[in-house]
Design a protein around this motif. Structure first.
Motif, PDB file in Angstrom:
ATOM      1  N   CYS A  85       7.051   9.024  -2.257  1.00  0.00           N
ATOM      2  CA  CYS A  85       8.661   9.571  -2.237  1.00  0.00           C
ATOM      3  C   CYS A  85       9.566   9.724  -3.277  1.00  0.00           C
ATOM      4  O   CYS A  85      10.800   9.717  -3.123  1.00  0.00           O
ATOM      5  N   GLY A  86       9.057   9.485  -4.466  1.00  0.00           N
ATOM      6  CA  GLY A  86       9.873   9.399  -5.429  1.00  0.00           C
ATOM      7  C   GLY A  86      10.240   7.829  -6.301  1.00  0.00           C
ATOM      8  O   GLY A  86      10.952   8.186  -7.259  1.00  0.00           O
ATOM      9  N   TYR A  87      10.072   6.877  -5.449  1.00  0.00           N
ATOM     10  CA  TYR A  87      10.308   5.672  -6.170  1.00  0.00           C
ATOM     11  C   TYR A  87       9.413   5.146  -7.069  1.00  0.00           C
ATOM     12  O   TYR A  87       8.197   5.636  -7.048  1.00  0.00           O
ATOM     13  N   LYS A  88       9.839   4.566  -8.179  1.00  0.00           N
ATOM     14  CA  LYS A  88       9.025   4.020  -9.118  1.00  0.00           C
ATOM     15  C   LYS A  88       9.107   2.421  -9.342  1.00  0.00           C
ATOM     16  O   LYS A  88      10.076   1.910  -8.956  1.00  0.00           O
ATOM     17  N   GLU A  89       8.132   1.880  -9.577  1.00  0.00           N
ATOM     18  CA  GLU A  89       7.823   0.544  -9.405  1.00  0.00           C
ATOM     19  C   GLU A  89       8.491   0.065 -10.708  1.00  0.00           C
ATOM     20  O   GLU A  89       8.007   0.667 -11.700  1.00  0.00           O
ATOM     21  N   VAL A  90       9.571  -0.808 -10.696  1.00  0.00           N
ATOM     22  CA  VAL A  90      10.352  -1.207 -11.897  1.00  0.00           C
ATOM     23  C   VAL A  90       9.892  -2.762 -11.937  1.00  0.00           C
ATOM     24  O   VAL A  90      10.403  -3.111 -13.056  1.00  0.00           O
ATOM     25  N   GLY A  91       9.256  -3.623 -11.038  1.00  0.00           N
ATOM     26  CA  GLY A  91       9.258  -4.717 -11.163  1.00  0.00           C
ATOM     27  C   GLY A  91       8.087  -5.403 -10.352  1.00  0.00           C
ATOM     28  O   GLY A  91       8.101  -4.825  -9.173  1.00  0.00           O
ATOM     29  N   ARG A  92       7.853  -6.705 -10.450  1.00  0.00           N
ATOM     30  CA  ARG A  92       6.776  -7.274  -9.538  1.00  0.00           C
ATOM     31  C   ARG A  92       6.834  -8.858  -9.762  1.00  0.00           C
ATOM     32  O   ARG A  92       6.710  -9.303 -11.029  1.00  0.00           O
ATOM     33  N   VAL A  93       6.880  -9.547  -8.759  1.00  0.00           N
ATOM     34  CA  VAL A  93       7.004 -10.833  -8.802  1.00  0.00           C
ATOM     35  C   VAL A  93       5.812 -11.485  -8.182  1.00  0.00           C
ATOM     36  O   VAL A  93       5.540 -11.219  -7.031  1.00  0.00           O
ATOM     37  N   PRO A  94       4.510 -12.035  -8.869  1.00  0.00           N
ATOM     38  CA  PRO A  94       3.492 -12.303  -8.319  1.00  0.00           C
ATOM     39  C   PRO A  94       3.480 -13.515  -7.101  1.00  0.00           C
ATOM     40  O   PRO A  94       4.360 -14.489  -7.559  1.00  0.00           O
ATOM     41  N   ASP A  95       2.925 -13.295  -6.178  1.00  0.00           N
ATOM     42  CA  ASP A  95       2.639 -14.296  -5.226  1.00  0.00           C
ATOM     43  C   ASP A  95       4.091 -14.775  -4.657  1.00  0.00           C
ATOM     44  O   ASP A  95       4.137 -16.100  -4.294  1.00  0.00           O
ATOM     45  N   ALA A  96       5.192 -14.008  -4.530  1.00  0.00           N
ATOM     46  CA  ALA A  96       6.589 -14.241  -4.241  1.00  0.00           C
ATOM     47  C   ALA A  96       6.508 -14.485  -2.616  1.00  0.00           C
ATOM     48  O   ALA A  96       7.511 -15.332  -2.241  1.00  0.00           O
ATOM     49  N   ILE A  97       5.910 -13.784  -2.050  1.00  0.00           N
ATOM     50  CA  ILE A  97       5.992 -13.771  -0.499  1.00  0.00           C
ATOM     51  C   ILE A  97       4.615 -14.488   0.150  1.00  0.00           C
ATOM     52  O   ILE A  97       3.570 -14.128  -0.179  1.00  0.00           O
ATOM     53  N   ARG A  98       4.944 -15.396   1.016  1.00  0.00           N
ATOM     54  CA  ARG A  98       3.952 -16.202   1.780  1.00  0.00           C
ATOM     55  C   ARG A  98       3.880 -15.774   3.084  1.00  0.00           C
ATOM     56  O   ARG A  98       4.519 -16.268   3.885  1.00  0.00           O
ATOM     57  N   VAL A  99       2.923 -15.061   3.165  1.00  0.00           N
ATOM     58  CA  VAL A  99       2.654 -14.454   4.772  1.00  0.00           C
ATOM     59  C   VAL A  99       1.881 -15.760   5.406  1.00  0.00           C
ATOM     60  O   VAL A  99       2.523 -15.936   6.675  1.00  0.00           O
ATOM     61  N   ALA A 100       1.033 -16.548   5.022  1.00  0.00           N
ATOM     62  CA  ALA A 100       0.606 -17.494   5.613  1.00  0.00           C
ATOM     63  C   ALA A 100      -0.064 -18.567   4.374  1.00  0.00           C
ATOM     64  O   ALA A 100       0.048 -18.102   3.333  1.00  0.00           O
ATOM     65  N   VAL A 101      -0.427 -19.765   4.763  1.00  0.00           N
ATOM     66  CA  VAL A 101      -1.071 -20.686   3.644  1.00  0.00           C
ATOM     67  C   VAL A 101      -2.234 -19.776   3.130  1.00  0.00           C
ATOM     68  O   VAL A 101      -3.026 -19.485   4.029  1.00  0.00           O
ATOM     69  N   GLY A 102      -2.297 -19.798   1.834  1.00  0.00           N
ATOM     70  CA  GLY A 102      -3.521 -19.284   1.236  1.00  0.00           C
ATOM     71  C   GLY A 102      -3.334 -17.578   1.261  1.00  0.00           C
ATOM     72  O   GLY A 102      -4.023 -16.963   0.776  1.00  0.00           O
ATOM     73  N   ASP A 103      -2.161 -17.030   1.650  1.00  0.00           N
ATOM     74  CA  ASP A 103      -2.104 -15.550   1.569  1.00  0.00           C
ATOM     75  C   ASP A 103      -0.806 -15.431   1.078  1.00  0.00           C
ATOM     76  O   ASP A 103       0.366 -14.995   1.817  1.00  0.00           O
ATOM     77  N   ASP A 104      -0.467 -15.342  -0.261  1.00  0.00           N
ATOM     78  CA  ASP A 104       0.523 -14.724  -0.907  1.00  0.00           C
ATOM     79  C   ASP A 104       0.730 -13.729  -1.443  1.00  0.00           C
ATOM     80  O   ASP A 104      -0.697 -12.980  -1.813  1.00  0.00           O
TER      81      ASP A 104
END
Length: 174
Positions: A144-163
């Motif tokens: 849709c035209g968006y560009k990735e400009v950054g990434r924070v590894p493992d910042a979102i914890r969906v569940a224990v062991g699933d970052d």
């Protein structure tokens, strides 16, 4: 059948209930919109109330896609920056298309309608959003035209062991 998009529709009980149902159904279908299934409408309600409060205060706007029966089928919330050095771009939050409409092109339509709405706001030059890694939605936003400009590894914890990575994307409007 195409969706009909409206910027800032009146907040009625029907709209509220449609947004609550959409948010719960998208979450329960695995959508990365702030919750992990199972989710009920009551789980979602406090977050929607926060969005409505921000709208009432002029800090947020709403784009809604309605289906041919007038039901809420898609939505995106546009949030203004309060920091005086960042008022030239907005955040996009809670981008959702009802699971029954997945694959119909409504997601692209929603993103185009949202970009058009933001282009109509004086002084805004870009849209920024974040998305959850591991879902593939970053490829959709890229298309849709968006560009990735950054990434924070493992910042979102969906569940224990699933970052998951928190992916930051930007759409310049000029």
């Amino acid at each position: 059948m195409a969706l009909t998009f409206r910027l800032d529709p009146p907040v009625t009980p029907a709209l509220r209930d449609g947004l609550l149902a959409l948010w719960a159904e998208v979450s329960n279908a695995g959508g990365a919109v702030g919750f992990v299934p199972p989710v009920s409408v009551e789980d979602v309600r406090p977050e929607l109330v926060k969005h409505f409060a921000a709208m009432a205060e002029g800090r947020m706007r709403l784009v809604v896609g309605f289906d041919e029966n007038g039901r809420v089928a898609a939505t995106a919330f546009i949030a203004f920056n309060t920091h005086r050095l960042m008022t030239h771009w907005v955040w996009l939050y809670t981008v959702m298309v009802h699971p029954r409409h997945q694959g119909s092109g409504y997601g692209r339509d929603l993103m185009a309608a949202t970009a058009d709405a933001v282009r109509g706001i004086d002084g805004i030059e870009a849209i920024r959003l974040t998305c959850r890694g591991g879902t593939g939605v970053d490829r959709f936003y890229g298309s849709c035209g968006y560009k990735e400009v950054g990434r924070v590894p493992d910042a979102i914890r969906v569940a224990v062991g699933d970052d998951r990575d928190d992916i930051i994307m930007l759409l310049p409007l000029a």
